[in-house]
Motif scaffolding. Structure first.
Motif, mmCIF file in Angstrom:
data_model
loop_
_atom_site.group_PDB
_atom_site.id
_atom_site.type_symbol
_atom_site.label_atom_id
_atom_site.label_comp_id
_atom_site.label_asym_id
_atom_site.label_seq_id
_atom_site.Cartn_x
_atom_site.Cartn_y
_atom_site.Cartn_z
ATOM 1 N N GLY A 31 5.407 -2.053 5.829
ATOM 2 C CA GLY A 31 5.453 -2.188 4.379
ATOM 3 C C GLY A 31 4.852 -3.484 3.861
ATOM 4 O O GLY A 31 4.825 -3.717 2.654
ATOM 5 N N MET A 32 4.356 -4.308 4.755
ATOM 6 C CA MET A 32 3.741 -5.562 4.342
ATOM 7 C C MET A 32 2.499 -5.259 3.509
ATOM 8 O O MET A 32 1.726 -4.356 3.827
ATOM 9 C CB MET A 32 3.367 -6.377 5.581
ATOM 10 N N TYR A 33 2.287 -6.042 2.458
ATOM 11 C CA TYR A 33 1.152 -5.828 1.571
ATOM 12 C C TYR A 33 -0.109 -6.435 2.190
ATOM 13 O O TYR A 33 -0.183 -7.641 2.406
ATOM 14 C CB TYR A 33 1.410 -6.437 0.193
ATOM 15 N N LEU A 34 -1.105 -5.576 2.470
ATOM 16 C CA LEU A 34 -2.373 -6.031 3.023
ATOM 17 C C LEU A 34 -3.541 -5.799 2.078
ATOM 18 O O LEU A 34 -4.689 -6.079 2.421
ATOM 19 C CB LEU A 34 -2.654 -5.333 4.361
ATOM 20 N N GLY A 35 -3.260 -5.261 0.894
ATOM 21 C CA GLY A 35 -4.315 -5.039 -0.087
ATOM 22 C C GLY A 35 -5.419 -4.157 0.464
ATOM 23 O O GLY A 35 -5.184 -3.107 1.056
ATOM 24 N N ASP A 38 -5.274 -2.728 4.135
ATOM 25 C CA ASP A 38 -4.164 -1.874 4.533
ATOM 26 C C ASP A 38 -4.604 -0.862 5.598
ATOM 27 O O ASP A 38 -5.730 -0.346 5.568
ATOM 28 C CB ASP A 38 -3.627 -1.129 3.303
ATOM 29 N N ASP A 164 0.301 -11.434 3.139
ATOM 30 C CA ASP A 164 1.740 -11.360 2.903
ATOM 31 C C ASP A 164 2.552 -11.806 4.125
ATOM 32 O O ASP A 164 2.132 -11.588 5.265
ATOM 33 C CB ASP A 164 2.065 -9.900 2.547
#
Length: 181
Positions: A31-35, A38, A164
């Motif tokens: 669920g980490m935001y990688l923009g 992703d 993130d």
């Protein structure tokens, strides 16, 4: 010709799995935001997934649904797979496989999994780019990102980006000028 790429996470001390192939440390980042980086965005540009037998065996026992139903999947192994989890192809000759992959023009090829297969491709000047997601964890041991093979090579940094939760994305291109291995 499509690119052959790696996309992998590593601990700060250079391990992709803790002892016993434990990935719990990595699953904490789900669920980490990688923009734009992703995993799901990355996977959309991949037409062929290549993995070694160890990675396949790990995925085979994973109860999660098979994530590669939209891609051609190739497992590099000399042993048969008796009851594959999904449709896949088996190859045992890395040189023939690389020649075949270099002729593709339908999307990028992803070297999925550990460093052994990536190193085999690097030795043959057949890994074009590598994205490493360095997580802020020290594992103290486990499976190394790159096993010691004696290969010496230079990579060109394309970009480095803080993401993130303390993750750093390192993106490299390889125009190998191997000096050993």
């Amino acid at each position: 010709m499509d690119r052959i790429v790696g996309y992998i996470a590593s601990s700060l001390d250079g391990f992709i799995a803790a002892p016993g192939d434990d990935l719990d440390w990595l699953f904490r980042y789900d669920g980490m935001y990688l923009g734009a980086h992703d995993y799901n965005i990355f996977l959309k540009r991949i037409r062929t997934v290549v993995m070694g037998r160890g990675t396949y065996d790990f995925l085979e026992i994973d109860p999660s649904p098979w994530a590669y139903g939209q891609q051609r999947v190739i497992v590099v192994t000399s042993q048969p797979i008796k009851a594959p989890k999904d449709t896949l192809e088996i190859r045992s000759d890395a040189d023939e496989l690389i020649s075949e992959l270099r002729s593709l023009q339908d999307g990028d090829v992803w070297m999925l999994g550990g460093g052994q297969l990536q190193m085999a491709f690097l030795k043959r000047d057949a890994l074009d780019e590598l994205e490493i997601y360095v997580m802020p964890n020290l594992l103290g041991g486990g499976t190394a990102l790159f096993p010691a093979t004696g290969l010496r090579a230079n990579a060109q940094l394309i970009s480095a980006q803080a993401l993130d939760r303390g993750c750093v994305r390192l993106h490299y291109a390889f125009k190998l000028t191997s000096t050993g291995g």
